[in-house]
Design a protein around this motif. Structure first.
Motif, PDB file in Angstrom:
ATOM      1  N   LEU A   1      20.862  46.623 -24.782  1.00  0.00           N
ATOM      2  CA  LEU A   1      19.805  45.612 -24.752  1.00  0.00           C
ATOM      3  C   LEU A   1      18.537  46.129 -24.092  1.00  0.00           C
ATOM      4  CD1 LEU A   1      21.914  42.428 -23.976  1.00  0.00           C
ATOM      5  CD2 LEU A   1      20.681  42.946 -26.089  1.00  0.00           C
ATOM      6  N   ALA A   2      18.663  47.087 -23.185  1.00  0.00           N
ATOM      7  CA  ALA A   2      17.481  47.652 -22.532  1.00  0.00           C
ATOM      8  C   ALA A   2      16.582  48.366 -23.532  1.00  0.00           C
ATOM      9  CB  ALA A   2      17.901  48.603 -21.415  1.00  0.00           C
ATOM     10  N   THR A   3      17.155  48.868 -24.611  1.00  0.00           N
ATOM     11  CA  THR A   3      16.378  49.590 -25.629  1.00  0.00           C
ATOM     12  C   THR A   3      16.230  48.781 -26.914  1.00  0.00           C
ATOM     13  OG1 THR A   3      18.408  50.704 -26.389  1.00  0.00           O
ATOM     14  CG2 THR A   3      17.087  51.827 -24.709  1.00  0.00           C
ATOM     15  N   ALA A   4      16.621  47.512 -26.879  1.00  0.00           N
ATOM     16  CA  ALA A   4      16.569  46.683 -28.083  1.00  0.00           C
ATOM     17  C   ALA A   4      15.127  46.317 -28.429  1.00  0.00           C
ATOM     18  CB  ALA A   4      17.385  45.410 -27.871  1.00  0.00           C
ATOM     19  N   ASP A   5      14.861  46.195 -29.717  1.00  0.00           N
ATOM     20  CA  ASP A   5      13.581  45.686 -30.180  1.00  0.00           C
ATOM     21  C   ASP A   5      13.543  44.180 -29.915  1.00  0.00           C
ATOM     22  OD1 ASP A   5      11.099  46.141 -32.098  1.00  0.00           O
ATOM     23  OD2 ASP A   5      12.112  44.286 -32.721  1.00  0.00           O
ATOM     24  N   ARG A   6      12.526  43.729 -29.207  1.00  0.00           N
ATOM     25  CA  ARG A   6      12.500  42.329 -28.778  1.00  0.00           C
ATOM     26  C   ARG A   6      12.391  41.362 -29.949  1.00  0.00           C
ATOM     27  NH1 ARG A   6       8.827  42.138 -23.212  1.00  0.00           N
ATOM     28  NH2 ARG A   6       9.941  43.825 -22.123  1.00  0.00           N
ATOM     29  N   GLU A   7      11.640  41.726 -30.946  1.00  0.00           N
ATOM     30  CA  GLU A   7      11.501  40.835 -32.098  1.00  0.00           C
ATOM     31  C   GLU A   7      12.830  40.713 -32.839  1.00  0.00           C
ATOM     32  OE1 GLU A   7       8.288  41.763 -34.660  1.00  0.00           O
ATOM     33  OE2 GLU A   7       6.746  41.566 -33.105  1.00  0.00           O
ATOM     34  N   GLU A   8      13.525  41.837 -32.977  1.00  0.00           N
ATOM     35  CA  GLU A   8      14.829  41.785 -33.629  1.00  0.00           C
ATOM     36  C   GLU A   8      15.805  40.955 -32.814  1.00  0.00           C
ATOM     37  OE1 GLU A   8      18.491  44.744 -35.008  1.00  0.00           O
ATOM     38  OE2 GLU A   8      16.602  45.590 -34.290  1.00  0.00           O
TER      39      GLU A   8
ATOM     40  N   ALA B   1      15.088  38.576 -30.731  1.00  0.00           N
ATOM     41  CA  ALA B   1      14.682  37.173 -30.835  1.00  0.00           C
ATOM     42  C   ALA B   1      15.241  36.535 -32.095  1.00  0.00           C
ATOM     43  CB  ALA B   1      13.161  37.058 -30.801  1.00  0.00           C
ATOM     44  N   GLY B   2      15.245  37.278 -33.183  1.00  0.00           N
ATOM     45  CA  GLY B   2      15.819  36.743 -34.416  1.00  0.00           C
ATOM     46  C   GLY B   2      17.312  36.520 -34.310  1.00  0.00           C
ATOM     47  N   VAL B   3      17.996  37.420 -33.608  1.00  0.00           N
ATOM     48  CA  VAL B   3      19.452  37.301 -33.456  1.00  0.00           C
ATOM     49  C   VAL B   3      19.812  36.058 -32.643  1.00  0.00           C
ATOM     50  CG1 VAL B   3      21.499  38.377 -32.418  1.00  0.00           C
ATOM     51  CG2 VAL B   3      19.869  39.778 -33.714  1.00  0.00           C
ATOM     52  N   ILE B   4      19.035  35.782 -31.596  1.00  0.00           N
ATOM     53  CA  ILE B   4      19.375  34.678 -30.693  1.00  0.00           C
ATOM     54  C   ILE B   4      18.611  33.399 -31.019  1.00  0.00           C
ATOM     55  CG2 ILE B   4      19.960  36.279 -28.839  1.00  0.00           C
ATOM     56  CD1 ILE B   4      17.284  35.509 -27.489  1.00  0.00           C
ATOM     57  N   GLN B   5      17.996  33.328 -32.155  1.00  0.00           N
ATOM     58  CA  GLN B   5      17.162  32.175 -32.505  1.00  0.00           C
ATOM     59  C   GLN B   5      17.870  30.829 -32.351  1.00  0.00           C
ATOM     60  OE1 GLN B   5      15.234  32.535 -36.301  1.00  0.00           O
ATOM     61  NE2 GLN B   5      13.976  30.722 -36.002  1.00  0.00           N
ATOM     62  N   PRO B   6      19.181  30.699 -32.658  1.00  0.00           N
ATOM     63  CA  PRO B   6      19.826  29.379 -32.505  1.00  0.00           C
ATOM     64  C   PRO B   6      19.756  28.802 -31.092  1.00  0.00           C
ATOM     65  CG  PRO B   6      21.199  30.832 -33.821  1.00  0.00           C
ATOM     66  CD  PRO B   6      20.091  31.678 -33.272  1.00  0.00           C
ATOM     67  N   ALA B   7      19.561  29.653 -30.074  1.00  0.00           N
ATOM     68  CA  ALA B   7      19.530  29.171 -28.694  1.00  0.00           C
ATOM     69  C   ALA B   7      18.214  28.520 -28.327  1.00  0.00           C
ATOM     70  CB  ALA B   7      19.830  30.317 -27.722  1.00  0.00           C
TER      71      ALA B   7
ATOM     72  N   ILE C   1      15.995  38.757 -21.394  1.00  0.00           N
ATOM     73  CA  ILE C   1      17.228  39.530 -21.538  1.00  0.00           C
ATOM     74  C   ILE C   1      16.942  41.031 -21.523  1.00  0.00           C
ATOM     75  CG2 ILE C   1      19.066  40.112 -23.173  1.00  0.00           C
ATOM     76  CD1 ILE C   1      19.073  37.101 -23.961  1.00  0.00           C
ATOM     77  N   VAL C   2      15.931  41.472 -22.269  1.00  0.00           N
ATOM     78  CA  VAL C   2      15.605  42.900 -22.300  1.00  0.00           C
ATOM     79  C   VAL C   2      15.155  43.375 -20.919  1.00  0.00           C
ATOM     80  CG1 VAL C   2      13.979  44.611 -23.201  1.00  0.00           C
ATOM     81  CG2 VAL C   2      15.070  42.991 -24.755  1.00  0.00           C
ATOM     82  N   GLU C   3      14.304  42.602 -20.247  1.00  0.00           N
ATOM     83  CA  GLU C   3      13.840  43.007 -18.926  1.00  0.00           C
ATOM     84  C   GLU C   3      14.979  43.023 -17.911  1.00  0.00           C
ATOM     85  OE1 GLU C   3      10.514  40.593 -17.868  1.00  0.00           O
ATOM     86  OE2 GLU C   3       9.178  41.535 -19.340  1.00  0.00           O
TER      87      GLU C   3
ATOM     88  N   LEU D   1      13.843  28.785 -27.784  1.00  0.00           N
ATOM     89  CA  LEU D   1      12.984  29.590 -26.901  1.00  0.00           C
ATOM     90  C   LEU D   1      13.326  31.070 -27.040  1.00  0.00           C
ATOM     91  CD1 LEU D   1      13.123  27.350 -23.681  1.00  0.00           C
ATOM     92  CD2 LEU D   1      11.303  27.413 -25.385  1.00  0.00           C
ATOM     93  N   HIS D   2      13.587  31.499 -28.275  1.00  0.00           N
ATOM     94  CA  HIS D   2      14.161  32.820 -28.502  1.00  0.00           C
ATOM     95  C   HIS D   2      13.213  33.955 -28.124  1.00  0.00           C
ATOM     96  CE1 HIS D   2      12.436  31.108 -32.166  1.00  0.00           C
ATOM     97  NE2 HIS D   2      12.058  32.323 -32.498  1.00  0.00           N
ATOM     98  N   ASN D   3      11.913  33.767 -28.283  1.00  0.00           N
ATOM     99  CA  ASN D   3      10.983  34.825 -27.891  1.00  0.00           C
ATOM    100  C   ASN D   3      10.979  35.020 -26.377  1.00  0.00           C
ATOM    101  OD1 ASN D   3       9.995  35.510 -30.523  1.00  0.00           O
ATOM    102  ND2 ASN D   3       8.771  33.640 -30.506  1.00  0.00           N
ATOM    103  N   GLN D   4      10.946  33.908 -25.660  1.00  0.00           N
ATOM    104  CA  GLN D   4      10.969  33.975 -24.203  1.00  0.00           C
ATOM    105  C   GLN D   4      12.292  34.555 -23.702  1.00  0.00           C
ATOM    106  OE1 GLN D   4       9.962  30.275 -22.166  1.00  0.00           O
ATOM    107  NE2 GLN D   4      11.531  30.673 -20.623  1.00  0.00           N
ATOM    108  N   LYS D   5      13.391  34.091 -24.278  1.00  0.00           N
ATOM    109  CA  LYS D   5      14.698  34.550 -23.809  1.00  0.00           C
ATOM    110  C   LYS D   5      14.952  36.002 -24.167  1.00  0.00           C
ATOM    111  CE  LYS D   5      16.758  29.945 -23.797  1.00  0.00           C
ATOM    112  NZ  LYS D   5      17.752  29.006 -24.397  1.00  0.00           N
ATOM    113  N   SER D   6      14.436  36.466 -25.296  1.00  0.00           N
ATOM    114  CA  SER D   6      14.616  37.877 -25.646  1.00  0.00           C
ATOM    115  C   SER D   6      13.902  38.766 -24.634  1.00  0.00           C
ATOM    116  CB  SER D   6      14.111  38.151 -27.066  1.00  0.00           C
ATOM    117  OG  SER D   6      12.705  37.993 -27.162  1.00  0.00           O
ATOM    118  N   ARG D   7      12.724  38.338 -24.192  1.00  0.00           N
ATOM    119  CA  ARG D   7      11.989  39.111 -23.185  1.00  0.00           C
ATOM    120  C   ARG D   7      12.768  39.154 -21.869  1.00  0.00           C
ATOM    121  NH1 ARG D   7       7.812  36.262 -22.952  1.00  0.00           N
ATOM    122  NH2 ARG D   7       8.185  35.158 -21.003  1.00  0.00           N
TER     123      ARG D   7
END
Length: 267
Positions: free
Chosen positions: A91-98, A100-106, A116-118, A108-114
């Motif tokens: 996850l540290a090297t994951a593409d954030r946009e990708e 975000a798409g994976v976790i979209q059902p949760a 999680i990666v951080e 606030l996926h853009n915020q949560k992807s950031r």
């Protein structure tokens, strides 16, 4: 120990944790009496043993959404990034946009992807890998662990406390979500104007260490089944609620069928 209810997210083989027996006898506080009464409705459980970083990710995904939305997102994340390697490294090297798409059902996926990666980047940078982070959560000083978790962007007190409870197995931790915050103040075991942290402090001071984890999960279940925000069971009559004798019903006017947040009640 009650039989497993037909509807109980905290019980049985699929509910997580392990069956626990708590000390019997007269409760020393009303908050402890509430938890004991919940133990007559739901299985008494002790929690520990979840891997710390997946637990952190799962709790981040649960923020501001329901289990029915966050669980599919977590499952999809694990399918995409879990594999056989280190989840934090992936996850540290994951593409954030990708991501975000994976976790979209949760939600606030853009915020949560950031977040999680951080968080993953911090785990890899500061601990080396997810296993080392897990050891820190399980073995480190609880206050130091909580402070370190709270230093992570997007990790609030409830998220930190859930990681301490479900991964670290720390006694005396009573995470406060919206259900716990509402019910504790409505029942009168915390001040009506208490914020989430003040409710946590009140409950952890009044509930024995070994009962806090179960109290958290059982109170959430009780909030879903009996003590909802707008339609608590007591509006249907005292017999509809198994905890009615322990409740001050702050903010509930059963005669008028009206419910307000406890903080809105006039002195």
């Amino acid at each position: 120990m009650p039989d497993e209810p037909a509807r109980n997210i905290s019980g049985g083989a699929d509910g997580g944790g392990a069956e626990a027996r708590f000390a019997t006898g007269d409760p020393e506080t009303r908050a402890e009496a509430v938890v004991d009464a919940l133990g007559d409705v739901y299985w008494r459980k002790a929690y520990r043993g979840r891997d710390a970083f997946p637990c952190l990710v799962r709790t981040i995904l649960s923020q501001n959404t329901s289990d029915t939305a966050s669980q599919p997102a977590f499952d999809a994340l694990m399918d995409r990034y879990g594999g056989d390697g280190d989840l934090a490294a992936a996850l540290a090297t994951a593409d954030r946009e990708e991501l975000a798409g994976v976790i979209q059902p949760a939600g606030l996926h853009n915020q949560k992807s950031r977040v999680i990666v951080e968080s993953a980047e911090e785990v890899v940078t500061d601990f080396g890998d997810a296993d080392a982070f897990d050891r820190f959560v399980r073995e480190g000083d609880p206050d130091a662990v909580r402070d370190r978790l709270l230093d992570m962007r997007g990790v609030g007190p409830k998220t930190a406390d859930c990681v301490l409870l479900f991964s670290g197995g720390r006694g005396g931790v009573f995470p406060v979500d919206t259900h716990v915050h509402r019910i504790a103040r409505r029942m009168g075991v915390a001040p009506a104007d208490a914020d989430h942290e003040e409710v946590r402090e009140a409950l952890e001071a009044a509930v024995p260490t070994e009962k806090c984890g179960f109290g958290h999960t059982a109170m959430i279940q009780f909030g879903r089944e009996y003590c909802s925000a707008r339609s608590p069971a007591c509006l249907d009559g005292p017999a509809a609620c198994p905890l009615v004798d322990l409740c001050d019903r702050v903010g509930i006017d059963t005669g008028a069928g009206k419910v307000v947040d406890p903080v809105e009640v006039d002195d």
